[in-house]
Motif scaffolding. Structure first.
Motif, PDB file in Angstrom:
ATOM      1  N   GLY A  90     -51.982  13.518  81.089  1.00 31.89           N
ATOM      2  CA  GLY A  90     -50.832  13.270  81.960  1.00 31.89           C
ATOM      3  C   GLY A  90     -51.124  13.287  83.438  1.00 31.89           C
ATOM      4  O   GLY A  90     -50.218  13.070  84.247  1.00 31.89           O
ATOM      5  N   GLU A  91     -52.384  13.524  83.821  1.00 31.90           N
ATOM      6  CA  GLU A  91     -52.737  13.583  85.239  1.00 31.90           C
ATOM      7  C   GLU A  91     -53.652  12.422  85.619  1.00 31.90           C
ATOM      8  O   GLU A  91     -54.558  12.063  84.873  1.00 31.90           O
ATOM      9  CB  GLU A  91     -53.435  14.909  85.568  1.00 31.90           C
ATOM     10  N   ALA A  92     -53.417  11.869  86.796  1.00 37.14           N
ATOM     11  CA  ALA A  92     -54.249  10.781  87.303  1.00 37.14           C
ATOM     12  C   ALA A  92     -55.372  11.368  88.141  1.00 37.14           C
ATOM     13  O   ALA A  92     -55.216  11.596  89.342  1.00 37.14           O
ATOM     14  CB  ALA A  92     -53.414   9.811  88.136  1.00 37.14           C
ATOM     15  N   THR A  93     -56.503  11.676  87.517  1.00 38.25           N
ATOM     16  CA  THR A  93     -57.613  12.305  88.223  1.00 38.25           C
ATOM     17  C   THR A  93     -58.724  11.301  88.505  1.00 38.25           C
ATOM     18  O   THR A  93     -58.902  10.323  87.774  1.00 38.25           O
ATOM     19  CB  THR A  93     -58.202  13.468  87.408  1.00 38.25           C
ATOM     20  N   LYS A  94     -59.479  11.569  89.554  1.00 38.82           N
ATOM     21  CA  LYS A  94     -60.617  10.712  89.905  1.00 38.82           C
ATOM     22  C   LYS A  94     -61.669  10.735  88.797  1.00 38.82           C
ATOM     23  O   LYS A  94     -62.287   9.708  88.493  1.00 38.82           O
ATOM     24  CB  LYS A  94     -61.232  11.184  91.223  1.00 38.82           C
ATOM     25  N   GLU A  95     -61.847  11.878  88.182  1.00 38.88           N
ATOM     26  CA  GLU A  95     -62.849  11.999  87.115  1.00 38.88           C
ATOM     27  C   GLU A  95     -62.513  11.080  85.943  1.00 38.88           C
ATOM     28  O   GLU A  95     -63.383  10.387  85.406  1.00 38.88           O
ATOM     29  CB  GLU A  95     -62.932  13.449  86.628  1.00 38.88           C
ATOM     30  N   ALA A  96     -61.244  11.063  85.553  1.00 40.83           N
ATOM     31  CA  ALA A  96     -60.836  10.192  84.453  1.00 40.83           C
ATOM     32  C   ALA A  96     -61.063   8.728  84.801  1.00 40.83           C
ATOM     33  O   ALA A  96     -61.472   7.919  83.956  1.00 40.83           O
ATOM     34  CB  ALA A  96     -59.366  10.439  84.111  1.00 40.83           C
ATOM     35  N   GLY A  97     -60.793   8.372  86.056  1.00 45.07           N
ATOM     36  CA  GLY A  97     -61.033   7.002  86.498  1.00 45.07           C
ATOM     37  C   GLY A  97     -62.506   6.635  86.442  1.00 45.07           C
ATOM     38  O   GLY A  97     -62.873   5.527  86.036  1.00 45.07           O
ATOM     39  N   ASP A  98     -63.372   7.577  86.821  1.00 39.23           N
ATOM     40  CA  ASP A  98     -64.817   7.335  86.799  1.00 39.23           C
ATOM     41  C   ASP A  98     -65.317   7.084  85.374  1.00 39.23           C
ATOM     42  O   ASP A  98     -66.123   6.175  85.139  1.00 39.23           O
ATOM     43  CB  ASP A  98     -65.566   8.525  87.405  1.00 39.23           C
ATOM     44  N   PHE A  99     -64.835   7.883  84.422  1.00 39.19           N
ATOM     45  CA  PHE A  99     -65.259   7.687  83.034  1.00 39.19           C
ATOM     46  C   PHE A  99     -64.711   6.372  82.471  1.00 39.19           C
ATOM     47  O   PHE A  99     -65.394   5.698  81.684  1.00 39.19           O
ATOM     48  CB  PHE A  99     -64.823   8.869  82.165  1.00 39.19           C
ATOM     49  N   ALA A 100     -63.506   6.007  82.868  1.00 43.11           N
ATOM     50  CA  ALA A 100     -62.932   4.737  82.417  1.00 43.11           C
ATOM     51  C   ALA A 100     -63.804   3.564  82.855  1.00 43.11           C
ATOM     52  O   ALA A 100     -64.037   2.614  82.092  1.00 43.11           O
ATOM     53  CB  ALA A 100     -61.515   4.583  82.955  1.00 43.11           C
ATOM     54  N   ILE A 101     -64.289   3.617  84.092  1.00 38.48           N
ATOM     55  CA  ILE A 101     -65.134   2.538  84.608  1.00 38.48           C
ATOM     56  C   ILE A 101     -66.504   2.538  83.944  1.00 38.48           C
ATOM     57  O   ILE A 101     -67.078   1.479  83.656  1.00 38.48           O
ATOM     58  CB  ILE A 101     -65.251   2.631  86.141  1.00 38.48           C
ATOM     59  N   GLN A 102     -67.066   3.723  83.685  1.00 36.12           N
ATOM     60  CA  GLN A 102     -68.335   3.787  82.961  1.00 36.12           C
ATOM     61  C   GLN A 102     -68.205   3.104  81.602  1.00 36.12           C
ATOM     62  O   GLN A 102     -69.080   2.333  81.188  1.00 36.12           O
ATOM     63  CB  GLN A 102     -68.766   5.244  82.769  1.00 36.12           C
ATOM     64  N   SER A 103     -67.116   3.394  80.909  1.00 39.31           N
ATOM     65  CA  SER A 103     -66.871   2.794  79.600  1.00 39.31           C
ATOM     66  C   SER A 103     -66.732   1.281  79.720  1.00 39.31           C
ATOM     67  O   SER A 103     -67.340   0.521  78.953  1.00 39.31           O
ATOM     68  CB  SER A 103     -65.606   3.394  78.979  1.00 39.31           C
ATOM     69  N   LEU A 104     -65.941   0.831  80.697  1.00 37.53           N
ATOM     70  CA  LEU A 104     -65.708  -0.601  80.872  1.00 37.53           C
ATOM     71  C   LEU A 104     -67.002  -1.339  81.203  1.00 37.53           C
ATOM     72  O   LEU A 104     -67.296  -2.398  80.624  1.00 37.53           O
ATOM     73  CB  LEU A 104     -64.670  -0.827  81.977  1.00 37.53           C
TER      74      LEU A 104
END
Length: 351
Positions: A90-104
């Motif tokens: 439920g939180e928009a964190t920079k870490e989650a964004g970084d992992f999303a891009i690594q996956s993509l």
């Protein structure tokens, strides 16, 4: 290609704090999905294990170091990272964004290398993915850079297909961005997609007006009269089945869209609001016009229900099926056009 050949479906995991992982795992929790495809999820064993436990899902998976090692009949997880992400549902964190891009990035590389056949992307947050080496409004723009062709955001269901003249730009910039060249390019992309990806030989396309009531003969803006109408007329005279511009406010409510194979909207909300109203949960976001197939669900990260097990995976599941079907349609079209004698024989057989 054999009729029942298993398509390798690559999956980028999206924002780990959203519902992406949940809809992915719920989709493949049904073992019957393995009859249709070989899933290849780009994340890590530990990440999937944590999500599986938190969401109380019964699913077995097979860890691999690279997509080329994926096994048919298994849910494959490519270990893209070794770290254990700090997941905060439920939180928009920079870490989650970084992992999303690594996956993509890993999934797109596998797609380009031919290690997967199609890509289905789980939702990302457009804010927390921004970085020095990733400055894109979303998936579509990144894929347009990485893959070949002219990309088009194409929202699709069996009965409704909506493309966009402009997508992730501010409303104040829309009118200036719409030029005759852009209109012709987007019409060409939609036409080709309808023929190659969906098997529609003579597609009919409706174009929506830029201004309310398509400008009311210049009273509410001149862009429709000066740009849209003459370009549509020119395309029509060249033999394209393109019609409009139609006033957007009444077009969908009057079921006018049912007379066309696709609709080309002027800007993001003009097309996506009616599409999602009519098709939410069953709609798929397809990036048409590229040399590879990419689809995604028609929803976002849904932070408000993340981690609660409440997410509906229908749209993601439909995105998987659409990716498989489009891949097969493209292969069929390629085979038929490469062998005109076979194409002629098939036409005679189905008359």
């Amino acid at each position: 290609m054999e009729e029942r050949q298993k398509i390798k479906v690559g999956v980028s995991i999206g924002d780990l704090n959203g519902i992406g992982c949940e809809v992915v795992l719920k989709t493949f929790e049904d073992n019957r999905m393995l009859d249709f495809c070989t899933p290849v999820i780009f994340a890590s064993n530990k990440t999937i294990s944590f999500q599986k436990s938190e969401l109380n899902l019964e699913i077995n998976y097979h860890g691999v170091q690279e997509a080329s090692k994926a096994l048919a009949g298994k849910i494959n997880v490519v270990n893209v990272w070794r770290e254990i992400p700090n997941i905060k549902f439920g939180e928009a964190t920079k870490e989650a964004g970084d992992f999303a891009i690594q996956s993509l990035k890993a999934a797109v590389k596998a797609l380009k290398d031919g290690d997967i056949d199609v890509l289905v992307t789980a939702p990302i947050n457009k804010s927390n993915i921004q970085a020095d080496d990733f400055n894109f409004p979303g998936h579509t723009d990144f894929l347009a850079q990485e893959l070949e062709g002219e990309s088009l955001m194409f929202m699709i269901t069996d009965g409704l297909k909506v493309g966009l003249l402009t997508d992730h730009i501010a409303v104040k910039d829309v009118a200036a961005a719409i030029t005759p060249e852009l209109i012709k390019s987007k019409v060409a992309t939609i036409e080709n997609s309808l023929k190659v990806d969906f098997g529609i030989s003579k597609p009919k396309i409706a174009v929506l007006g830029i201004n309310p009531h398509s400008g009311d003969n210049g009273i509410i803006g001149k862009e429709d009269d000066d740009t849209l109408k003459p370009t549509i007329k020119e395309l029509s005279e060249e033999g394209h089945l393109v019609f409009g511009p139609y006033a957007a406010d009444s077009f969908f409510g009057s079921d006018g869209y049912k007379n066309f194979d696709a609709i080309l909207a002027a800007y993001h909300d003009q097309g996506l609001i009616p599409f999602k109203t009519l098709s939410f949960g069953n709609g798929v976001n397809y990036t048409a016009g590229l040399n590879k197939v990419r689809t995604s669900p028609d929803h976002g990260t849904a932070y408000e229900i993340a981690g609660k097990g409440k997410a509906d995976h229908s749209s993601f599941k439909e995105a998987v099926f659409q990716a498989i079907e489009i891949f097969r349609k493209r292969a069929e079209y390629s085979e038929l056009t490469a062998n005109p004698l076979k194409k002629s024989r098939l036409k005679r057989e189905f008359r």
